[in-house]
Each structure stands twice: as structure tokens, then as C-alpha cells.
Scaffold this motif. Structure first.
Motif, PDB file in Angstrom:
ATOM      1  N   ALA A 383      -0.767   7.632   0.445  1.00 40.76           N
ATOM      2  CA  ALA A 383      -0.294   7.934   1.799  1.00 40.76           C
ATOM      3  C   ALA A 383       1.208   8.164   1.810  1.00 40.76           C
ATOM      4  CB  ALA A 383      -0.672   6.796   2.746  1.00 40.76           C
ATOM      5  N   GLN A 384       1.960   7.278   1.157  1.00 39.51           N
ATOM      6  CA  GLN A 384       3.415   7.408   1.159  1.00 39.51           C
ATOM      7  C   GLN A 384       3.875   8.609   0.344  1.00 39.51           C
ATOM      8  OE1 GLN A 384       4.471   3.406  -0.164  1.00 39.51           O
ATOM      9  NE2 GLN A 384       4.868   2.789   1.967  1.00 39.51           N
ATOM     10  N   SER A 385       3.133   8.929  -0.709  1.00 38.33           N
ATOM     11  CA  SER A 385       3.466  10.097  -1.517  1.00 38.33           C
ATOM     12  C   SER A 385       3.301  11.376  -0.689  1.00 38.33           C
ATOM     13  CB  SER A 385       2.561  10.146  -2.755  1.00 38.33           C
ATOM     14  OG  SER A 385       2.764  11.341  -3.475  1.00 38.33           O
ATOM     15  N   LEU A 386       2.262  11.437   0.125  1.00 39.06           N
ATOM     16  CA  LEU A 386       2.050  12.598   0.984  1.00 39.06           C
ATOM     17  C   LEU A 386       3.182  12.733   1.998  1.00 39.06           C
ATOM     18  CD1 LEU A 386      -1.790  12.255   1.573  1.00 39.06           C
ATOM     19  CD2 LEU A 386      -0.664  14.267   0.608  1.00 39.06           C
ATOM     20  N   LEU A 387       3.634  11.612   2.527  1.00 41.25           N
ATOM     21  CA  LEU A 387       4.708  11.641   3.525  1.00 41.25           C
ATOM     22  C   LEU A 387       6.022  12.129   2.915  1.00 41.25           C
ATOM     23  CD1 LEU A 387       3.986   8.320   5.477  1.00 41.25           C
ATOM     24  CD2 LEU A 387       3.439  10.660   6.164  1.00 41.25           C
ATOM     25  N   THR A 388       6.378  11.578   1.778  1.00 41.42           N
ATOM     26  CA  THR A 388       7.633  12.017   1.145  1.00 41.42           C
ATOM     27  C   THR A 388       7.524  13.459   0.677  1.00 41.42           C
ATOM     28  OG1 THR A 388       6.886  11.082  -0.965  1.00 41.42           O
ATOM     29  CG2 THR A 388       8.268   9.686   0.430  1.00 41.42           C
ATOM     30  N   GLY A 389       6.311  13.865   0.276  1.00 39.48           N
ATOM     31  CA  GLY A 389       6.118  15.223  -0.192  1.00 39.48           C
ATOM     32  C   GLY A 389       6.308  16.269   0.890  1.00 39.48           C
ATOM     33  N   VAL A 390       6.073  15.877   2.139  1.00 45.09           N
ATOM     34  CA  VAL A 390       6.234  16.831   3.236  1.00 45.09           C
ATOM     35  C   VAL A 390       7.639  16.749   3.849  1.00 45.09           C
ATOM     36  CG1 VAL A 390       5.507  15.424   5.217  1.00 45.09           C
ATOM     37  CG2 VAL A 390       4.892  17.859   5.122  1.00 45.09           C
ATOM     38  N   GLY A 391       8.461  15.799   3.322  1.00 47.22           N
ATOM     39  CA  GLY A 391       9.847  15.719   3.788  1.00 47.22           C
ATOM     40  C   GLY A 391      10.173  14.529   4.655  1.00 47.22           C
ATOM     41  N   CYS A 392       9.266  13.563   4.740  1.00 48.55           N
ATOM     42  CA  CYS A 392       9.526  12.368   5.546  1.00 48.55           C
ATOM     43  C   CYS A 392      10.370  11.381   4.743  1.00 48.55           C
ATOM     44  CB  CYS A 392       8.215  11.707   5.958  1.00 48.55           C
ATOM     45  SG  CYS A 392       7.111  12.782   6.904  1.00 48.55           S
ATOM     46  N   THR A 393      11.180  10.624   5.452  1.00 48.91           N
ATOM     47  CA  THR A 393      12.025   9.616   4.806  1.00 48.91           C
ATOM     48  C   THR A 393      11.823   8.265   5.466  1.00 48.91           C
ATOM     49  OG1 THR A 393      13.866  10.183   6.275  1.00 48.91           O
ATOM     50  CG2 THR A 393      13.767  11.306   4.142  1.00 48.91           C
ATOM     51  N   LYS A 394      11.915   7.208   4.666  1.00 46.62           N
ATOM     52  CA  LYS A 394      11.691   5.856   5.162  1.00 46.62           C
ATOM     53  C   LYS A 394      13.013   5.221   5.567  1.00 46.62           C
ATOM     54  CE  LYS A 394       8.669   1.954   4.075  1.00 46.62           C
ATOM     55  NZ  LYS A 394       7.802   1.343   3.021  1.00 46.62           N
ATOM     56  N   GLY A 395      13.040   4.662   6.785  1.00 46.96           N
ATOM     57  CA  GLY A 395      14.262   4.066   7.296  1.00 46.96           C
ATOM     58  C   GLY A 395      14.390   2.600   6.939  1.00 46.96           C
ATOM     59  N   SER A 396      15.515   2.010   7.313  1.00 46.16           N
ATOM     60  CA  SER A 396      15.764   0.598   7.007  1.00 46.16           C
ATOM     61  C   SER A 396      14.801  -0.325   7.745  1.00 46.16           C
ATOM     62  CB  SER A 396      17.207   0.247   7.391  1.00 46.16           C
ATOM     63  OG  SER A 396      17.434   0.507   8.779  1.00 46.16           O
ATOM     64  N   ASP A 397      14.181   0.163   8.824  1.00 45.82           N
ATOM     65  CA  ASP A 397      13.225  -0.658   9.566  1.00 45.82           C
ATOM     66  C   ASP A 397      11.826  -0.624   8.959  1.00 45.82           C
ATOM     67  OD1 ASP A 397      12.535   1.938  10.148  1.00 45.82           O
ATOM     68  OD2 ASP A 397      12.546   1.697  12.331  1.00 45.82           O
ATOM     69  N   GLY A 398      11.671   0.139   7.873  1.00 47.18           N
ATOM     70  CA  GLY A 398      10.375   0.206   7.197  1.00 47.18           C
ATOM     71  C   GLY A 398       9.490   1.331   7.672  1.00 47.18           C
ATOM     72  N   TYR A 399       9.910   2.056   8.707  1.00 50.80           N
ATOM     73  CA  TYR A 399       9.096   3.148   9.245  1.00 50.80           C
ATOM     74  C   TYR A 399       9.666   4.503   8.803  1.00 50.80           C
ATOM     75  CZ  TYR A 399       6.744  -0.201  12.314  1.00 50.80           C
ATOM     76  OH  TYR A 399       6.014  -1.252  12.792  1.00 50.80           O
ATOM     77  N   TYR A 400       8.792   5.452   8.639  1.00 48.30           N
ATOM     78  CA  TYR A 400       9.189   6.802   8.248  1.00 48.30           C
ATOM     79  C   TYR A 400       9.652   7.605   9.465  1.00 48.30           C
ATOM     80  CZ  TYR A 400       7.370   6.520   3.468  1.00 48.30           C
ATOM     81  OH  TYR A 400       7.166   6.202   2.146  1.00 48.30           O
TER      82      TYR A 400
END
Length: 572
Positions: A383-400
Motif C-alpha cells: 500500500a505504501q509503495s503504491l502511494l509513494t510511487g504515485v507521488g505521495c509523501t508521508k508527513g511528520s504526523d504519520g499521514y500521507y
């Protein structure tokens, strides 16, 4: 929850008084066309119906179907084994054959059959039923309010052989394997021509679009079952509808004098106490925790647990800026631990509960295949690999965050449903460590019209949790998954789909036999998994519990509901 509970109990008290008053004025008696003896009060747990016409979205509710199983009859009835059976009170025979490469369906109407106003049911009514439902495309002269045209749109012509015999000829090369379902109640109703025919297609559509607002009951001339719903027996403020015998019914009269349908909501304590205190005689609640054990403590009560045709699922609105990305929809699906979700929700209600891996064929139907594949187990890393692959970034609060927007979604669902509340709470807890934020909106307008921005019809929601209902007619599922361009605008609230999927769904709807139809249904489901615009969760168990003094009651987990054979109920 306490406020809802107290309101429900007040409604029950009011209904009990109404039921007692009705009993005292019934005059007793039995065996006549006015009905038999006794009253059964049914505690309805789903939303009180806003419309009684099942052809449109406003009337496409479980509560409506429960009321109409023996009010608006079809030529065929939905049986507990998820099959169709001809209703001998409506027709004497129904056959399908191939003539010069075209499917011809011949239906012979029972000559004794009449509408609730005494007018005979004729071949003209059957032909009109087809004519008014053969299209929901306004560009083709159809009525957009219709939920579906599938099957009816494949009929090329109709012929009145006589007043009591009608033949439908289907388009060459487009047979319809589920033709019985076109005329199977409570959704496949026969339309009374003298009620529905307003002189033009536009006027007919206006009448259908308005439907039958619940307060007005159902016109007598549209009723053809042993029960009727008249305006004087509808009490909207107390959410009560009383079924009384149809005096014009030509078949056997109901064995009870009346059935009182009162909405008591889905709160499990309210349901159990209402049955225990005799305020209702039968309940068919949503599968909630502790219901079974609490009902076991109630004396003189019969309880049956089955797995029904309703299944919970998530709809992703692909027009949402974030959910428009397939990778984000896939990430949500990978992030949900569906086996754990089932265990903590319906699994606690019944140990037989399982994850559903197919949208078109239910786990209790022959030919079911689980197409979950890699989605069968939670995969946080994927799931996280798909998110980063589409350009999403994870913030300091733990949410993308994705494309400048927080990866946060609201799940719309119905009000007062603890099972759905718990389902969303569990999904939110599972998605939080992945980095996806979920909140719930229990929206009273989820099944409202397009004027309500977050309703399913308005398509302004992000994610929706509600139930679809399985059926013996696999082809009737097609509108749920056809793309908007392919004709799925009416019920495919996700607005998703593909040309390839449309091709398979259309092939399924014109399959030459049941085996081919089943194979196409499984192909279509695999393609829906690939597009991930809707995610099945679990097939819901059903719980039917009633006062043991009543006889003849049995669960029918199809859309016919618990009152499917209510004309045969007896008290004593």
C-alpha cells in the motif's frame, strides 16, 4: 445512541396502541377474502421507506422490498434457495424457446387474475411493463429514473396472443438467460397499464420519477398480491405501515387479519426488548453483536441464522481528485485487513462469516470464485509503495499527502447502524498506521435524490459503505458495474468502469445459457478487481427471530425479505 433508542421505544409503544386498536375493530373471523384472524407486528430494522415504487432509486430500499413481497407480485417469486418459481396465482405457464435464432418467451396469465381495483390483468399490462422499462436513456426516449433497463432492452417486440397470453421476442443474437427475473417480484413487478399509462413517454416518466411517496400508500389498481397498502394505514410520524388483505385477490386470502410493520431501528437492545415485551412479534435485524446470546435468554422465541444475499462493500468515487488515481484506490484495498475486519464484525455474530471475494456471484451461490488474489491479505508495504510511487509523501504526523492534498477520506453510510459504524471504525484503525485518514459521516441523505450533495445519486461522496443485494439473475448486476459511457450511470455510483468490462457485462446479459452467463460473471468480477472502484467486504448473515406462537414463518434471504410468504402465517 440513547436518543435513537428512546425514540424507537416511543414509536413501538405508539404502534402497539395502533395494532391493538386495529385488532379490536377487525371483527375476528377467518377464511374470507377480508383475511383471517390475528395480527403480527413486524419490527423493521432498516430505514423507513421514503417511496414505495421499487423501480426507482428512492424506492430501492430493503424496507420497501420487505413490505411488497406479497403486495406487488410478479409472474415469478424469489425462493429461499435463490431461484425463481412461477406463481400459479399470476400465470399458468411460462416458457422460453428459440425460433429462427431468436428467443421467444411465452407467458399465459391466470384468467382469474385482477388488479386491486377489480380490472383484469391482461397481456396489455405485460406489454406495457416492457415498453415503459426498455430504456433509461433520455436520448433514446427512455426514463432516467429507472434503475435498470437490462433485459427489457433486449426485447425486440411483444405480441398479445390473447388477453391472457403474451409473447416476447428478443433481439436476434441477444437472448436473455434471466428472463424470469424481469417479471419476478418484488422488484420485477407487473405494471398496471391503466395506472402507469399517462398518455406519452414523457408523462409516464414523470409518474415513475415521482413514484409513490410512502404517505400515499400504493394505488389499488397497481396491487396484485394478497396484501394491500392504503394511505389510511400509513403512519409516517410513527414509522408504521399496516398491511391489510386485498379484497379483490382471487387466490387464497391471508390467514392473518393484518400485519403491522413498524420501524424500530437497528439498535440490538431495542430489537430484543421489543420482542421480549411483546411489542413486536418478529424481528429481522442487522447482524449486531450479542444479539444471538440475548435472544437465547428470551422464552417462547424461535431464532434462525442464515447467510443472506446482502453484502457490504465500499464504493470509491473515481471522480474524486485523489480517488481518480487507481494506485490510491489499490493502496486503500491493500491496507484493509479484510479477514480481521470480518472477525471483529460479523464474525463475532456468526463463526461461519467469511470474507467475500466476488461481487457478482455470492459465496452461497453455485459457481462462486474468490478473485481477491493479492488483496486477500493486508499488505501495508505494498500500500505504501503504491502511494509513494504515485507521488505521495508521508508527513511528520504519520499521514500521507498527495498532490498538495492530505490523504484523508470520509466514508458515507447510513445512520443508526452499529455494524456499519464498527466496520468503519475498524477500517479507520487499520488504515491509520498505513498513513491514510478515515472519518465517518452517518448521512440520513445517503439514499436521497440528486439535490442532496453527498447522496449516492448526486455522486458527490468520496467513499460510501452500504449493501448491494444478490439475486438469481446474475445479469441484473450489470448496471452496477457498467461504465457511465456504457450505460451504468443509474446505479454505478462510483462512475468507474472500462470498455473491456462493459463488453463482458453485455455478453453476460445476453448469454445463451446459464453456464456461459456464470463464466462471464466471473470474468467481469476479475476485471472489477483490476479497476478497484468497489471493494467487497463480507456477505451478511441474517437473523430472523419471532414469537413461537406464529407458524409458517421461514427466512428468505433473497430480496423477497422475511414477509415473502406472509399470507400463509398463522397465529395460535
Amino acid at each position: 445512541m440513547r436518543v435513537q433508542k428512546s425514540k424507537a421505544l416511543v414509536a413501538i409503544v405508539a404502534v402497539s396502541a395502533i395494532a391493538l386498536a386495529a385488532c379490536s375493530s377487525s371483527g375476528g373471523g377467518g377464511g374470507s377474502k377480508s383475511g383471517g384472524k390475528g395480527t403480527l407486528t413486524f419490527g423493521e430494522s432498516t430505514d423507513f421507506p421514503e417511496n414505495l415504487l421499487p423501480l426507482i432509486s428512492a424506492g430501492n430500499a430493503t424496507s420497501t422490498a420487505n413490505l411488497e413481497g406479497r403486495t406487488l407480485d410478479g409472474a415469478y417469486r424469489s425462493e429461499p434457495d435463490i431461484s425463481y418459481k412461477a406463481d400459479p396465482d399470476q400465470i399458468t405457464s411460462g416458457t422460453s424457446s428459440l425460433v429462427n435464432g431468436q428467443q421467444v418467451v411465452d407467458i399465459k396469465i391466470n384468467p382469474k387474475a385482477v388488479w386491486g381495483d377489480g380490472q383484469p390483468i391482461t397481456s396489455a399490462d405485460y406489454i406495457f411493463t416492457w415498453q415503459d422499462q426498455k430504456s433509461n436513456d433520455p436520448k433514446k426516449g427512455g426514463c432516467a429514473a429507472l434503475l435498470s433497463e437490462v433485459g427489457f432492452d433486449q426485447i425486440a417486440s411483444a405480441k398479445a396472443v390473447s388477453k391472457t397470453e403474451v409473447q416476447f421476442t428478443f433481439i436476434k443474437g441477444k437472448p436473455f438467460p434471466d428472463w424470469e427475473g424481469l417479471f419476478a417480484g418484488p422488484s420485477g413487478i407487473i405494471l398496471s397499464k391503466h395506472i402507469f399509462d399517462k398518455g406519452s413517454a414523457k408523462a409516464d416518466c414523470a409518474y415513475i420519477t415521482k413514484g409513490w411517496p410512502t404517505a400515499g400508500g400504493i394505488p389499488a389498481g397497481a396491487i396484485n398480491g394478497p396484501w394491500q397498502i392504503t394511505a389510511k394505514n400509513v403512519d409516517v410520524p410513527n414509522k408504521t405501515i399496516t398491511l391489510t388483505p386485498n379484497p379483490k385477490y382471487w387466490g387464497a386470502a391471508p390467514k392473518l387479519a393484518r400485519i403491522v410493520d413498524v420501524n424500530i431501528g437497528s439498535d440490538p437492545d431495542t430489537n430484543v426488548k421489543a420482542l421480549q415485551n411483546g411489542e413486536v412479534d418478529m424481528i429481522y435485524p442487522q447482524p449486531q453483536l450479542d444479539l444471538v446470546s440475548n435472544l437465547a435468554k428470551v422464552s417462547n422465541v424461535t431464532t434462525a441464522i442464515n447467510f443472506g444475499v446482502d453484502f457490504e462493500h465500499l464504493d470509491f468515487n473515481v471522480k474524486d481528485p485523489l480517488l481518480a488515481h487507481l494506485q490510491i484506490r489499490q493502496a486503500i484495498a491493500y491496507a484493509i485487513d479484510r479477514p480481521a475486519l470480518v472477525k471483529t464484525t460479523v464474525g463475532a455474530f456468526s463463526s461461519k462469516a467469511t470474507v467475500l471475494g466476488n461481487r457478482l456471484v455470492l459465496g452461497t451461490q453455485a459457481g462462486y470464485v474468490d478473485h481477491s488474489g493479492d488483496y486477500a491479505k493486508q499488505n501495508v508495504a505494498k500500500a505504501q509503495s503504491l502511494l509513494t510511487g504515485v507521488g505521495c509523501t508521508k508527513g511528520s504526523d504519520g499521514y500521507y499527502s498527495c498532490f498538495g492534498k492530505p490523504l484523508a477520506f470520509t466514508i458515507e453510510t447510513t445512520q443508526g447502524n452499529p455494524l456499519r459504524d464498527q466496520t468503519i471504525q475498524t477500517i479507520a484503525a487499520q488504515l491509520k498506521p498505513v498513513g491514510i485518514k478515515i472519518t465517518e459521516d452517518a448521512d440520513a441523505d445517503i439514499f436521497a435524490g440528486p439535490d442532496k450533495p453527498h447522496s449516492l445519486v448526486a455522486e458527490g461522496f468520496q467513499i460510501a459503505l452500504f449493501a448491494w443485494v444478490g439475486t438469481p439473475s446474475l445479469s441484473s448486476n450489470a448496471p452496477l458495474y457498467l461504465s457511465p459511457a456504457g450505460g451504468g450511470k443509474g446505479q454505478n455510483y462510483t462512475q468507474g468502469g472500462s470498455a473491456a468490462l462493459d463488453t463482458v457485462l453485455n455478453a453476460m446479459s445476453s448469454a445463451p445459457d446459464a453456464a456461459t452467463e456464470l463464466a462471464d460473471a466471473n470474468k467481469a468480477d476479475q476485471l472489477v478487481w483490476d479497476g478497484m472502484y468497489t471493494l467487497p467486504l463480507y456477505q451478511k448473515p441474517t437473523l430472523l427471530s419471532y414469537n413461537s406462537k406464529f407458524k409458517g414463518i421461514g427466512d428468505n434471504a433473497t430480496s423477497a425479505g422475511p414477509l415473502w410468504n406472509s399470507d400463509t402465517f398463522t397465529e395460535g
